[in-house]
Design an enzyme around this catalytic site. Structure first.
Site, PDB file in Angstrom:
ATOM      1  N   SER A 172      97.176  21.753  21.638  1.00 47.52           N
ATOM      2  CA  SER A 172      96.608  21.887  20.309  1.00 47.52           C
ATOM      3  C   SER A 172      97.717  22.245  19.309  1.00 47.52           C
ATOM      4  CB  SER A 172      95.476  22.927  20.324  1.00 47.52           C
ATOM      5  OG  SER A 172      94.772  22.946  19.120  1.00 47.52           O
ATOM      6  N   GLU A 233      81.399  16.213  19.499  1.00 48.68           N
ATOM      7  CA  GLU A 233      79.990  16.565  19.344  1.00 48.68           C
ATOM      8  C   GLU A 233      79.827  17.413  18.089  1.00 48.68           C
ATOM      9  OE1 GLU A 233      78.863  18.577  22.868  1.00 48.68           O
ATOM     10  OE2 GLU A 233      79.214  16.865  24.194  1.00 48.68           O
ATOM     11  N   HIS A 282      88.660  18.392  23.487  1.00 47.15           N
ATOM     12  CA  HIS A 282      89.839  19.184  23.154  1.00 47.15           C
ATOM     13  C   HIS A 282      90.001  20.397  24.071  1.00 47.15           C
ATOM     14  CE1 HIS A 282      93.063  20.321  20.429  1.00 47.15           C
ATOM     15  NE2 HIS A 282      92.574  21.542  20.369  1.00 47.15           N
TER      16      HIS A 282
END
Length: 316
Positions: A172, A233, A282
């Protein structure tokens, strides 16, 4: 494959599970394979406080010393690793494990990492004094890299016999920092493992660095970029889908930009890979990419691979 813990599929949010408390980790338990020690350091300005946990293999060091794996988000990394991972490493070319974390009880200090892991920004030829994304000041990556080079690496070398084979892993924002390091100080590490990098940060500021990067400087570097492609989502688009404008006017998203970077590195004799994981969002990519970092750090020497896609890649 390292360990037995599955990739944990969680939220696709940018900072997954950051506020989760970290309990006992592999660094706290007796191990037949590694011994861990903990050191406290702080930034030069005294604003950020670090917990550096060094895992030293119990096997005899090779003639040239152990390889080393530097893991960003060290609290989360140790919370993710299991005893089977250490056992798996011990049967290969075990690296010294360097978990660079923050002195907090949670997996991350989101304010500190937002500053440390994000690159400086230049707009219209002038540096942005304090680039802010999502309410958190950034732009401290160069200072943080200097901190790693001048404080953390000397500490590791004083505590363990290490070789020049040093790997850097980040997920990330940590992946953003890892690529920034490659594009600005490629000599800092020989191997770079990048999980779901936040290339979108500050309108794709990293893309400017990539476009300015003298690509042959990456010759011989082992670079692995791993990206989760599970649909996001929720109502808002995933950050990875945010548009990034290139200098030549093209529009990319984070995943396309990362793939372009891997392809460009490969063209310039870097040993680069790009892998997609459709079953992972992720959050799950933290375990997947850390697992790959263990594999790469334990390689006796860098091994070149091609850019690949795995439609049904298993992370087990």
């Amino acid at each position: 494959m390292p360990g037995a813990a599955p990739a944990q599929e969680g939220s696709n949010s940018v900072q997954p599970r950051s506020e989760d408390l970290v309990g006992e980790t592999v660094a706290d338990r007796p191990s037949a394979y590694y011994r861990f020690e903990t050191h406290a350091l702080e930034s030069i300005d005294g604003k950020r406080h670090y917990r550096i946990q060094i895992g030293i293999p119990r096997t005899h060091a090779p003639a040239g010393g152990y390889p080393a794996l530097y893991m960003l988000d060290g609290n989360a990394a140790l919370d993710t690793l299991g005893d089977p991972d250490l056992e798996w490493l011990s049967r290969r070319n075990p690296p010294v494990l360097v978990a660079i974390g923050y002195d907090v009880p949670t997996r991350n200090d989101v304010v500190a990492r937002a500053y440390d892991y994000t690159p400086p920004v230049v707009e219209n030829g002038r540096p942005v004094a304090q680039p802010v994304v999502r309410g958190r000041p950034g732009g401290g990556a160069d200072r943080f890299l200097a901190f790693i080079e001048t404080r953390i690496k000397p500490l590791v070398r004083a505590r363990a016999r290490v070789s020049g084979e040093e790997s850097l892993w980040g997920h990330s924002y940590g992946g953003l920092f890892t690529l920034h390091t490659l594009f600005t100080r490629p000599e800092s590490f020989s191997r770079y493992v990048v999980g779901d990098p936040s290339v979108w940060w500050y309108d794709g500021a990293l893309m400017r660095e990539w476009e300015a990067f003298d690509k042959p400087r990456a010759t011989g570097k082992r670079v692995a970029i791993l990206v989760g492609t599970k649909p996001h989502e929720g109502g808002r688009p995933a950050p990875a889908a945010l548009p990034i404008q290139t200098v030549d006017g093209r529009t990319l998203d984070s995943r396309s930009a990362a793939r372009e970077m891997a392809a460009g590195l490969l063209e310039n004799a870097a040993q680069a890979t790009y892998e997609t994981f459709p079953e992972q969002g992720h959050g799950g990519m933290l375990r997947v990419s850390l697992e790959r970092a263990l594999q790469i750090a334990a390689e006796p020497k860098a091994q070149g691979l091609i850019i690949t896609h795995h439609p049904n890649h298993s992370s087990q």
